[in-house]
Design a protein around this motif. Structure first.
Motif: not given
Lengths: 517, 220
Positions: A102, A106-111, A113-115, A117, A194
């Motif tokens: 997880y 989680h990091r993958e998801l954050t990255d 989302i950042e991309r 954005e 995602l």
């Protein structure tokens, strides 16, 4: 002897019989009171003995019920503990397998989302503004020309400049729009990735939730068992009975399989141990075949025990893993070898059958025919001989269920037997009591004649007494120490009641009183 | 608990005890005197039935009835079948071969008929086998015709032996006076029963399945 007694009083049987009858009735009349007491006390004693025995059996029944309940609850508790343990193991496996990743997820998801954005920011629609001076130029170019060619030319030039400036602005805008579209189309796979990751996470969470619900359910059962609730005890009892019948049915199927297996190897066994050898009245070949099947079943039991599928032998269950694995290998090897032996015996059986058939045809003078596809039953028998031992090995599972369920069933049967015994004891007691009463009446029927005479005499005495009382009513009262006839009569009349009262106070018996009422 | 010990002990003792012999021994006597040799093919059929019926551990012997039958020379073939069924089948084949050869070689009948001597010979063999069931099958017309000087008028000892007379044909004289036939059968019955044996006559070959009390159910 009987004839001599019969003719004791007279040579004429009728007269002698009449004398005997009179004597008998007289004796019975004289012994009336003790005989009544004997009959009544015997009936009452039997009744009380039976009631006491019924109470003792009822006590036993209660103990058996309590014991059954304890057994059922203990089994239920153990089963629920196993369920809960298993559920926790599953949850642990899910967490270890899926949720351990997880943080990375989680990091993958954050990255991602950042991309997304950043790309989204980059794809914002910002149309380029025309130069500030363009409106001034456009105003000048729209001034009235007033026929002056120089002015007109200047204004046309200015207008052309304005148009070209607009076209350049439009081109720049189109270029930036194309760039935005490119960025937006690049967003699509990122969104999909995602969404996939989120869906996977959702599934894992859902499975975990499902397992948690199951744990909750088992925990609720466990708490009910711990609280000794009636409903859970009844449910466990019913479940145990169902298990008993289902496992019994499967065991029956296994027995049938064992019989088929026996038939398959008993005859060729005669080739190994002799066809005419007997042990204890049974053919040795049959016993040998039976022993092989029993050994196969025993090996199957040990194998399943080593695999921790069943728990019939605590010694095997408590072995360390290394030893258990060794035992697993050994038992499986023995089972495999026995299966091989059975397959070869099955083949030998087929050969013997063929040989015997050929001999019979030869003795009958018929030439032997070569049957086509004879290999099919041969192979069938061999396969069956190889498969059946392994199939029989699994008998351990229904056997364990049967043994566990039989404890409950035996308890229920014991309770049923005890209840029947209680009813029988009470019935016998009541019957004895009523029978004693009937015998008292029967006794009086035998001596009806003297009793009637007694009644007549009593009536005469009473009448005389009443007339005497009536005559003496005018005379003064004479006190006498001797009891009068009427006093005696009243005492006699009161005696049974007093006797009953004494009996009642001496030995209180609620059941007897209830029955008498 | 005590009862369980007793039952277990009883079962163990029962298992260790000497079992009663369950095997069968059959001695077939075939009359080869006079014109009775013509009936030998029937004797062959009976032997085939016996071979098909008898099992491992059983014994069988065939002997001829001739002028002096109390002799080993008259025994055509004898065998005690092996414990292994496959070997027993081979023995049966060999036995059948012996009998077939004997039937082929018999041409003329013997001058006299010594049935008593043959029965004595059979009794000796059967008692030696120690079988549980012992049968003497006499395939003859039961008309004894002894040679001069042979002594056979003494009681027989046939305790525990079933004697079955097979195919007792009627003689020409029997047709004239059937009482001869009845008397002949009665005489033999008397001798056998007085000797402690069991007597039976089977003339109908359709009822061969009742010939000997064997379990004829095929285990295959």
């Amino acid at each position: 002897m009987l004839n001599e007694l019969l003719l004791l009083w007279s040579q004429r049987p009728a007269i002698s019989l009449a004398v005997w009858l009179v004597l008998l009735v007289t004796v019975l009349y004289l012994a009336r009171e003790p005989a009544h007491q004997l009959l009544k006390s015997t009936g009452r004693a039997i009744y009380r003995f039976m009631r006491s025995a019924a109470r003792a059996v009822a006590h036993l029944e209660q103990r058996a019920l309590q014991r059954n309940r304890e057994i059922v609850l203990a089994q239920g508790r153990e089963a629920t503990e196993k369920f809960i343990e298993r559920e926790f193991v599953r949850i642990n496996e899910i967490v270890a397998r899926d949720l351990s990743h997880y943080p990375a997820l989680h990091r993958e998801l954050t990255d991602a989302i950042e991309r997304l954005e950043n790309d989204y920011q980059a794809a914002t629609d910002a149309p380029p503004l025309p130069p500030e001076w363009l409106s001034v130029v456009q105003t000048i170019s729209e001034l009235p020309r007033q026929g002056d060619p120089v002015v007109s030319s200047i204004l046309e030039n200015i207008q052309d400049e304005v148009v070209s400036a607009h076209e350049e602005t439009l081109k720049a805008y189109q270029k930036s729009s194309a760039e935005r579209h490119r960025l937006l189309s690049a967003l699509q796979p990122q969104w999909r990735a995602l969404a996939g990751k989120l869906s996977k996470t959702k599934d894992v969470v859902a499975i975990t939730q499902e397992r948690a619900d199951a744990v909750d359910k088992h925990m609720a059962n466990y708490e009910a068992i711990r609280d000794n609730e009636d409903s859970i005890a009844r449910a466990l009892m019913a479940s145990s009975m169902t298990q008993f019948f289902i496992s019994g049915l499967v065991l029956l199927v296994a027995v049938m399989g064992g019989l088929i297996n026996f038939q398959l190897i008993a005859m060729p066994m005669a080739e190994m141990v002799g066809g005419n050898s007997y042990t204890g009245g049974f053919k040795t070949s049959d016993i040998a075949a039976l022993v092989i099947i029993m050994v196969e079943i025993a090996m199957g039991l040990f194998l399943l025990e080593s695999l921790r599928i069943t728990k019939l032998f605590p010694v095997i269950a408590h072995m360390d893993d290394k030893m258990r694995k060794r035992m697993m290998v050994i038992t499986f090897s023995i089972l495999f070898i026995l299966a091989g032996i059975e397959a070869s015996l099955a083949y030998m059986r087929d050969l013997l059958a063929l040989d015997r058939e050929a001999l019979k045809q030869s003795l009958a003078g018929v030439s032997a025919l070569n049957a086509e596809f004879r290999w099919i039953p041969s192979i069938g028998q061999m396969v069956m001989g190889f498969i059946l031992p392994f199939a029989l090995a699994f008998v351990a599972i229904p056997l364990e269920s049967f043994i566990h369920a039989s404890r409950t069933v035996l308890g229920v049967m014991t309770v049923a037997v005890l209840r029947t015994l209680i009813i029988c004891l009470r019935l016998v007691g009541g019957l004895a009591h009523q029978l004693s009463k009937m015998l008292v009446f029967g006794y009086d029927m035998l001596i009806t004649v003297p009793l009637s005479l007694e009644k007549l005499v009593r009536q005469g005495i009473n009448a005389r007494h009443e007339s005497r009382v009536a005559g003496s009513a005018e005379q003064p009262v004479v006190l006498s120490a001797e009891p009068t006839d009427s006093a005696l009569e009243s005492q006699l009349a009161d005696k049974p009641r007093a006797s009953r009262r004494r009996t009642k106070t001496a030995a209180p018996d609620t059941d007897l009183a209830a029955q008498q009422n | 608990m005590k009862a369980i010990y007793v039952i277990t002990l009883t079962l163990m003792l029962g298992a260790c005890g000497q079992p009663q012999p369950g095997n069968t021994a059959v001695f077939l006597l075939v009359d080869t005197s006079g014109t009775y040799t013509e009936e030998l093919n029937k004797a062959q059929a009976i032997l085939n039935y016996l071979l098909a019926t008898l099992d491992s551990g059983d014994s069988i012997a065939v002997a001829r009835i001739d002028s002096g039958s109390f002799s080993e020379k008259d025994v055509i073939a004898k065998a005690t079948f092996d414990q292994r069924p496959s070997m027993a089948n081979n023995q049966k084949r060999v036995f059948k071969h012996h009998m077939d050869r004997f039937v082929e070689t018999v041409n003329t009948g013997s001058a006299h008929t010594d049935i008593t001597g043959a029965i004595l010979q059979a009794t000796e063999f059967l008692n030696e086998t120690g079988a549980g069931q012992k049968y003497v099958l006499v395939f003859s017309d039961l008309a004894e015709d002894l040679q001069q000087g042979h002594i056979r008028n003494f009681p027989l000892e046939l305790g525990g032996i079933h004697v079955v007379a097979l195919n007792v044909t009627k003689l020409r004289s029997d047709n004239i006076d059937p009482r001869d036939y009845i008397n002949r059968l009665g005489l033999w019955q008397k001798r056998v029963v007085e000797g402690g044996g069991d007597w039976r006559v089977v003339n109908d070959f359709d009822r061969l399945d009742t010939l000997i009390g064997l379990n004829t159910t095929d285990p295959l």
